[in-house]
Write a protein that holds these residues in place. Structure first.
Motif, PDB file in Angstrom:
ATOM      1  N   THR A  27       0.970  -1.347   0.186  1.00 47.34           N
ATOM      2  CA  THR A  27       0.215  -0.299   0.345  1.00 47.34           C
ATOM      3  C   THR A  27       0.675   0.642   0.583  1.00 47.34           C
ATOM      4  N   VAL A  28       2.511   1.162   0.410  1.00 52.32           N
ATOM      5  CA  VAL A  28       3.118   2.039   0.546  1.00 52.32           C
ATOM      6  C   VAL A  28       3.764   2.448  -0.631  1.00 52.32           C
ATOM      7  N   SER A  29       3.840   3.577  -1.006  1.00 51.19           N
ATOM      8  CA  SER A  29       5.016   3.262  -2.429  1.00 51.19           C
ATOM      9  C   SER A  29       6.026   4.331  -1.997  1.00 51.19           C
ATOM     10  N   ASP A  30       6.358   5.114  -0.874  1.00 55.48           N
ATOM     11  CA  ASP A  30       7.767   6.170  -0.410  1.00 55.48           C
ATOM     12  C   ASP A  30       8.779   4.978  -0.153  1.00 55.48           C
ATOM     13  N   ARG A  31       9.935   4.647  -0.704  1.00 54.08           N
ATOM     14  CA  ARG A  31      11.017   3.461  -0.854  1.00 54.08           C
ATOM     15  C   ARG A  31      10.734   3.872   1.254  1.00 54.08           C
ATOM     16  N   LYS A  32      11.755   5.032   1.826  1.00 56.26           N
ATOM     17  CA  LYS A  32      11.646   5.645   2.504  1.00 56.26           C
ATOM     18  C   LYS A  32      10.555   5.249   3.475  1.00 56.26           C
ATOM     19  N   VAL A  33       9.776   5.133   3.514  1.00 55.94           N
ATOM     20  CA  VAL A  33       8.718   4.448   4.516  1.00 55.94           C
ATOM     21  C   VAL A  33       9.017   3.271   4.666  1.00 55.94           C
ATOM     22  N   ILE A  34       8.710   2.425   4.138  1.00 59.13           N
ATOM     23  CA  ILE A  34       8.714   1.195   3.510  1.00 59.13           C
ATOM     24  C   ILE A  34      10.100   0.620   3.722  1.00 59.13           C
ATOM     25  N   GLU A  35      11.957   1.330   3.706  1.00 59.73           N
ATOM     26  CA  GLU A  35      12.235   0.747   4.771  1.00 59.73           C
ATOM     27  C   GLU A  35      12.375   1.232   6.467  1.00 59.73           C
ATOM     28  N   ALA A  36      12.030   1.698   6.659  1.00 61.08           N
ATOM     29  CA  ALA A  36      11.321   2.037   7.288  1.00 61.08           C
ATOM     30  C   ALA A  36      10.648   1.538   9.074  1.00 61.08           C
ATOM     31  N   VAL A  37       9.771   0.839   8.197  1.00 68.10           N
ATOM     32  CA  VAL A  37       9.251  -0.031   8.722  1.00 68.10           C
ATOM     33  C   VAL A  37       9.571  -1.479   8.701  1.00 68.10           C
ATOM     34  N   ARG A  38      10.399  -1.329   7.551  1.00 65.70           N
ATOM     35  CA  ARG A  38      10.770  -2.875   7.626  1.00 65.70           C
ATOM     36  C   ARG A  38      12.535  -3.149   8.629  1.00 65.70           C
ATOM     37  N   ASP A  39      13.231  -2.310   8.615  1.00 64.58           N
ATOM     38  CA  ASP A  39      14.234  -2.156   9.708  1.00 64.58           C
ATOM     39  C   ASP A  39      13.331  -2.114  10.987  1.00 64.58           C
ATOM     40  N   SER A  40      12.358  -1.488  11.610  1.00 64.49           N
ATOM     41  CA  SER A  40      11.506  -1.654  12.694  1.00 64.49           C
ATOM     42  C   SER A  40      11.085  -3.106  13.055  1.00 64.49           C
ATOM     43  N   THR A  41      10.402  -3.913  11.645  1.00 63.30           N
ATOM     44  CA  THR A  41      10.427  -4.898  12.353  1.00 63.30           C
ATOM     45  C   THR A  41      10.970  -5.755  12.225  1.00 63.30           C
ATOM     46  N   GLU A  42      12.510  -5.665  11.807  1.00 62.82           N
ATOM     47  CA  GLU A  42      13.587  -6.528  12.055  1.00 62.82           C
ATOM     48  C   GLU A  42      14.156  -6.222  13.766  1.00 62.82           C
ATOM     49  N   PHE A  43      13.647  -5.568  13.988  1.00 60.41           N
ATOM     50  CA  PHE A  43      14.529  -5.067  14.953  1.00 60.41           C
ATOM     51  C   PHE A  43      13.395  -5.795  16.621  1.00 60.41           C
ATOM     52  N   PRO A  57      18.998 -15.419  17.356  1.00 61.64           N
ATOM     53  CA  PRO A  57      19.762 -15.337  16.109  1.00 61.64           C
ATOM     54  C   PRO A  57      19.754 -14.052  14.879  1.00 61.64           C
ATOM     55  N   ARG A  58      20.805 -13.612  14.994  1.00 60.49           N
ATOM     56  CA  ARG A  58      20.325 -12.140  13.754  1.00 60.49           C
ATOM     57  C   ARG A  58      20.109 -12.600  12.339  1.00 60.49           C
ATOM     58  N   GLU A  59      21.213 -13.972  11.738  1.00 61.05           N
ATOM     59  CA  GLU A  59      20.829 -14.577  11.144  1.00 61.05           C
ATOM     60  C   GLU A  59      19.260 -14.997   9.821  1.00 61.05           C
ATOM     61  N   LEU A  60      18.648 -16.048  11.392  1.00 63.97           N
ATOM     62  CA  LEU A  60      17.644 -15.986  10.656  1.00 63.97           C
ATOM     63  C   LEU A  60      16.910 -14.917  10.224  1.00 63.97           C
ATOM     64  N   PHE A  61      16.478 -13.816  11.414  1.00 63.91           N
ATOM     65  CA  PHE A  61      15.511 -12.685  10.813  1.00 63.91           C
ATOM     66  C   PHE A  61      16.103 -11.176  10.231  1.00 63.91           C
ATOM     67  N   GLN A  62      17.029 -11.655  10.338  1.00 63.01           N
ATOM     68  CA  GLN A  62      18.118 -10.842   8.935  1.00 63.01           C
ATOM     69  C   GLN A  62      17.478 -11.174   7.668  1.00 63.01           C
ATOM     70  N   LYS A  63      16.400 -12.470   7.266  1.00 55.06           N
ATOM     71  CA  LYS A  63      16.377 -12.226   6.468  1.00 55.06           C
ATOM     72  C   LYS A  63      15.031 -12.145   5.900  1.00 55.06           C
ATOM     73  N   ILE A  64      14.005 -11.216   6.704  1.00 57.65           N
ATOM     74  CA  ILE A  64      13.461 -10.167   7.278  1.00 57.65           C
ATOM     75  C   ILE A  64      13.602  -9.013   6.021  1.00 57.65           C
ATOM     76  N   LEU A  65      14.674  -8.242   6.139  1.00 55.54           N
ATOM     77  CA  LEU A  65      15.219  -7.255   5.018  1.00 55.54           C
ATOM     78  C   LEU A  65      15.767  -7.240   3.752  1.00 55.54           C
ATOM     79  N   SER A  66      15.186  -9.038   3.315  1.00 57.25           N
ATOM     80  CA  SER A  66      15.732  -9.118   1.954  1.00 57.25           C
ATOM     81  C   SER A  66      13.617  -9.520   1.652  1.00 57.25           C
ATOM     82  N   LEU A  67      12.984  -9.544   2.724  1.00 57.85           N
ATOM     83  CA  LEU A  67      11.267 -10.063   2.013  1.00 57.85           C
ATOM     84  C   LEU A  67      10.513  -8.958   1.366  1.00 57.85           C
ATOM     85  N   GLN A  68       9.856  -8.672   0.197  1.00 59.06           N
ATOM     86  CA  GLN A  68       9.461  -8.199  -0.733  1.00 59.06           C
ATOM     87  C   GLN A  68       7.794  -9.015  -1.492  1.00 59.06           C
TER      88      GLN A  68
END
Length: 217
Positions: A27-43, A57-68
């Protein structure tokens, strides 16, 4: 790789956050917003396990950063299923011992998939009671109390979701020094009529453990 370490309420929390991130991508087109939500989710998800004996288990949850894509999100949640731990297996004898004063104690279905339990809860139609079993501080404990239906929807104090609720009241076992023989303290709050739905909704055990401790101690 990490063994089973994700409890039911933690998986529910992760799923909620992952679904929110997926909706953001949709629903969001702004990449900065998406990246902020993505980083917040992983954290936030990594912080769930900050106190884990094996570390985050950082390796496992860092996979979140590549989900699209929708498939990415679906596959990630399926991956986490293999890391879900199970609620301790309890037997009929253990339950009878926990609630030994109840001569006609109903026994819940003990063949259910324990991965989806944060607590084991069941009601007795005959007595209007709710029985609850939970692993507190490494020990299986049980509490019981009266269930008074409200016949309406409201917010459950355990899962914080709007469901059909009842007033659950339990007599505390704690007794102040020098109290009279007639003294008793009732602890109560509103919770889901359906324990199965409550377990599906739970993302935090703070309120549950606080309530059990107040009844037992």
């Amino acid at each position: 790789m990490y063994g089973q370490f994700i409890r039911n309420h933690q998986y529910n929390f992760i799923k909620k956050e992952i679904n929110y991130l997926q909706r953001t991508y949709q629903t969001v087109s702004d990449r900065k917003v998406i990246e902020a939500v993505r980083d917040s989710t992983e954290f936030k998800i990594s912080e769930l396990f900050a106190d884990s004996e094996n570390g985050i288990p950082r390796e496992l949850f860092q996979k979140i950063l590549s989900l699209q894509t929708a498939e990415d999100f679906e596959q990630f949640l399926l991956l986490l299923e293999s890391y879900r731990t199970t609620f301790p297996q309890v037997t009929e004898k253990q339950i009878q011992k926990l609630f030994h004063k109840n001569k006609k104690l109903p026994i819940p279905d003990l063949t259910i998939d324990n991965r989806y339990l944060t607590y084991l809860g069941w009601t007795s139609i005959a007595t209007g009671k709710l029985f609850m079993v939970y692993p507190l501080d490494g020990q299986i404990v049980g509490i019981e109390g009266k269930m008074t239906p409200t016949n309406k929807k409201g917010y459950c104090f355990l899962c914080n979701k709007q469901e059909e609720i009842a007033l659950f009241t339990a007599v505390s076992k704690s007794r102040p020094a020098h109290s009279s023989q007639d003294y008793y303290k009732v602890v109560g709050n509103y919770l889901c009529m359906n324990s199965e739905e409550c377990n599906k909704n739970m993302t935090d055990i703070t309120a549950l453990e606080r309530f059990i401790q107040e009844v037992l101690r």
